[in-house]
Design a protein around this motif. Sequence first.
Motif, mmCIF file in Angstrom:
data_model
loop_
_atom_site.group_PDB
_atom_site.id
_atom_site.type_symbol
_atom_site.label_atom_id
_atom_site.label_comp_id
_atom_site.label_asym_id
_atom_site.label_seq_id
_atom_site.Cartn_x
_atom_site.Cartn_y
_atom_site.Cartn_z
ATOM 1 N N TYR A 112 13.452 14.658 35.981
ATOM 2 C CA TYR A 112 12.827 13.588 35.211
ATOM 3 C C TYR A 112 13.682 13.223 34.003
ATOM 4 O O TYR A 112 14.233 14.097 33.331
ATOM 5 C CB TYR A 112 11.424 14.009 34.764
ATOM 6 N N ALA A 113 13.796 11.912 33.729
ATOM 7 C CA ALA A 113 14.692 11.406 32.689
ATOM 8 C C ALA A 113 14.349 11.933 31.295
ATOM 9 O O ALA A 113 15.210 12.018 30.434
ATOM 10 C CB ALA A 113 14.687 9.873 32.687
ATOM 11 N N GLY A 114 13.093 12.317 31.081
ATOM 12 C CA GLY A 114 12.687 12.796 29.762
ATOM 13 C C GLY A 114 12.862 14.286 29.561
ATOM 14 O O GLY A 114 12.545 14.814 28.492
ATOM 15 N N ASP A 115 13.376 14.987 30.581
ATOM 16 C CA ASP A 115 13.498 16.441 30.518
ATOM 17 C C ASP A 115 14.945 16.898 30.651
ATOM 18 O O ASP A 115 15.817 16.156 31.103
ATOM 19 C CB ASP A 115 12.674 17.102 31.623
ATOM 20 N N CYS A 116 15.182 18.166 30.280
ATOM 21 C CA CYS A 116 16.471 18.824 30.478
ATOM 22 C C CYS A 116 16.242 20.043 31.369
ATOM 23 O O CYS A 116 15.181 20.675 31.318
ATOM 24 C CB CYS A 116 17.065 19.284 29.145
ATOM 25 N N TYR A 117 17.244 20.361 32.194
ATOM 26 C CA TYR A 117 17.105 21.449 33.148
ATOM 27 C C TYR A 117 18.341 22.344 33.153
ATOM 28 O O TYR A 117 19.445 21.898 32.851
ATOM 29 C CB TYR A 117 16.921 20.901 34.575
ATOM 30 N N ILE A 118 18.121 23.615 33.525
ATOM 31 C CA ILE A 118 19.214 24.537 33.814
ATOM 32 C C ILE A 118 19.133 24.838 35.306
ATOM 33 O O ILE A 118 18.059 25.169 35.831
ATOM 34 C CB ILE A 118 19.085 25.844 33.015
ATOM 35 N N VAL A 119 20.268 24.703 35.996
ATOM 36 C CA VAL A 119 20.315 24.948 37.437
ATOM 37 C C VAL A 119 21.261 26.121 37.701
ATOM 38 O O VAL A 119 22.420 26.092 37.291
ATOM 39 C CB VAL A 119 20.824 23.702 38.205
ATOM 40 N N LEU B 135 26.475 27.840 37.252
ATOM 41 C CA LEU B 135 25.447 27.459 36.285
ATOM 42 C C LEU B 135 25.737 26.069 35.729
ATOM 43 O O LEU B 135 26.861 25.744 35.386
ATOM 44 C CB LEU B 135 25.414 28.465 35.133
ATOM 45 N N SER B 136 24.709 25.260 35.648
ATOM 46 C CA SER B 136 24.866 23.877 35.193
ATOM 47 C C SER B 136 23.650 23.472 34.391
ATOM 48 O O SER B 136 22.568 24.028 34.574
ATOM 49 C CB SER B 136 24.974 23.016 36.436
ATOM 50 N N CYS B 137 23.830 22.518 33.467
ATOM 51 C CA CYS B 137 22.649 21.966 32.815
ATOM 52 C C CYS B 137 22.615 20.460 33.045
ATOM 53 O O CYS B 137 23.651 19.815 33.098
ATOM 54 C CB CYS B 137 22.557 22.333 31.337
ATOM 55 N N TRP B 138 21.416 19.954 33.247
ATOM 56 C CA TRP B 138 21.199 18.530 33.547
ATOM 57 C C TRP B 138 20.350 17.969 32.420
ATOM 58 O O TRP B 138 19.291 18.501 32.116
ATOM 59 C CB TRP B 138 20.485 18.404 34.888
ATOM 60 N N MET B 139 20.840 16.909 31.782
ATOM 61 C CA MET B 139 20.125 16.347 30.645
ATOM 62 C C MET B 139 19.652 14.934 30.947
ATOM 63 O O MET B 139 20.467 14.059 31.246
ATOM 64 C CB MET B 139 21.039 16.334 29.423
ATOM 65 N N GLY B 140 18.364 14.721 30.920
ATOM 66 C CA GLY B 140 17.799 13.401 31.169
ATOM 67 C C GLY B 140 18.196 12.413 30.089
ATOM 68 O O GLY B 140 18.284 12.787 28.916
ATOM 69 N N LYS B 141 18.409 11.165 30.477
ATOM 70 C CA LYS B 141 18.876 10.160 29.515
ATOM 71 C C LYS B 141 17.846 9.869 28.432
ATOM 72 O O LYS B 141 18.204 9.371 27.361
ATOM 73 C CB LYS B 141 19.273 8.866 30.239
ATOM 74 N N ASP B 142 16.577 10.187 28.667
ATOM 75 C CA ASP B 142 15.536 9.949 27.667
ATOM 76 C C ASP B 142 15.059 11.244 27.005
ATOM 77 O O ASP B 142 14.055 11.250 26.302
ATOM 78 C CB ASP B 142 14.323 9.249 28.312
ATOM 79 N N SER B 143 15.777 12.351 27.240
ATOM 80 C CA SER B 143 15.352 13.647 26.683
ATOM 81 C C SER B 143 15.651 13.696 25.188
ATOM 82 O O SER B 143 16.540 13.009 24.691
ATOM 83 C CB SER B 143 16.070 14.788 27.401
ATOM 84 N N ILE B 144 14.902 14.541 24.478
ATOM 85 C CA ILE B 144 15.091 14.643 23.028
ATOM 86 C C ILE B 144 16.273 15.563 22.730
ATOM 87 O O ILE B 144 16.627 16.430 23.521
ATOM 88 C CB ILE B 144 13.818 15.156 22.324
ATOM 89 N N GLN B 145 16.868 15.372 21.574
ATOM 90 C CA GLN B 145 18.084 16.101 21.209
ATOM 91 C C GLN B 145 17.864 17.601 21.100
ATOM 92 O O GLN B 145 18.740 18.391 21.438
ATOM 93 C CB GLN B 145 18.645 15.547 19.901
#
Length: 203
Positions: free
Chosen positions: A164-171, A186-196
Amino acid sequence: MLYSIADGEVKMVAEGPLTKAALENNKCYLLDCGAEVFFWVGRVTQVEERKAASQAAEEFIASQNQPKSIRITQVIQGHETRLFRSNFGSWHMGSGTSGAEDRRRGKVAAMLKQQGVDVKGITKGAPVNEGVSPLREGGGKFEVWCINGSAKTPVPKEEIGKFYAGDCYIVLYTCHSSDKKEDYFLSCWMGKDSIQEDQMMAA
């Protein structure tokens, strides 16, 4: 004006035309643009260093008698905004991520696709590299966590692949290479609408 922050001290680095080379990945910086101030965090800085630098930055901004309405934006290396990059003459003004970041996202998406996971939307602006060879014949194990403040919540198996664009994830992808040795990706995915705050915690 560009300032570096180290050991709780704020020091002037450059004024006027800036270059990307002035930013070292093991430091934090303040970029004062007048109406807006950016707090830039190098990707290899330690958590304690980041906290100390953040506090020093706040104290420095307060000492400059800046209006309370001034906008302060935190920027993490590799995820700089177009507005931030526009202050550096040598910065490529293409997409918001570097080519290396795009390649990493493409590889993660390719791995997820090999596992039968729907990757729609995971690599917006970065095509999936269909030529990425499988990390392990027969597949491995995926674990995904959603970042929420200082907590990370495991994503249920049936939900993995929904980003989801508002969330950040660790994969985390775990597989066996040879002699029963485990390899980790290990990777992190940052949604374009997520908070800093979530972006920084994910990183």
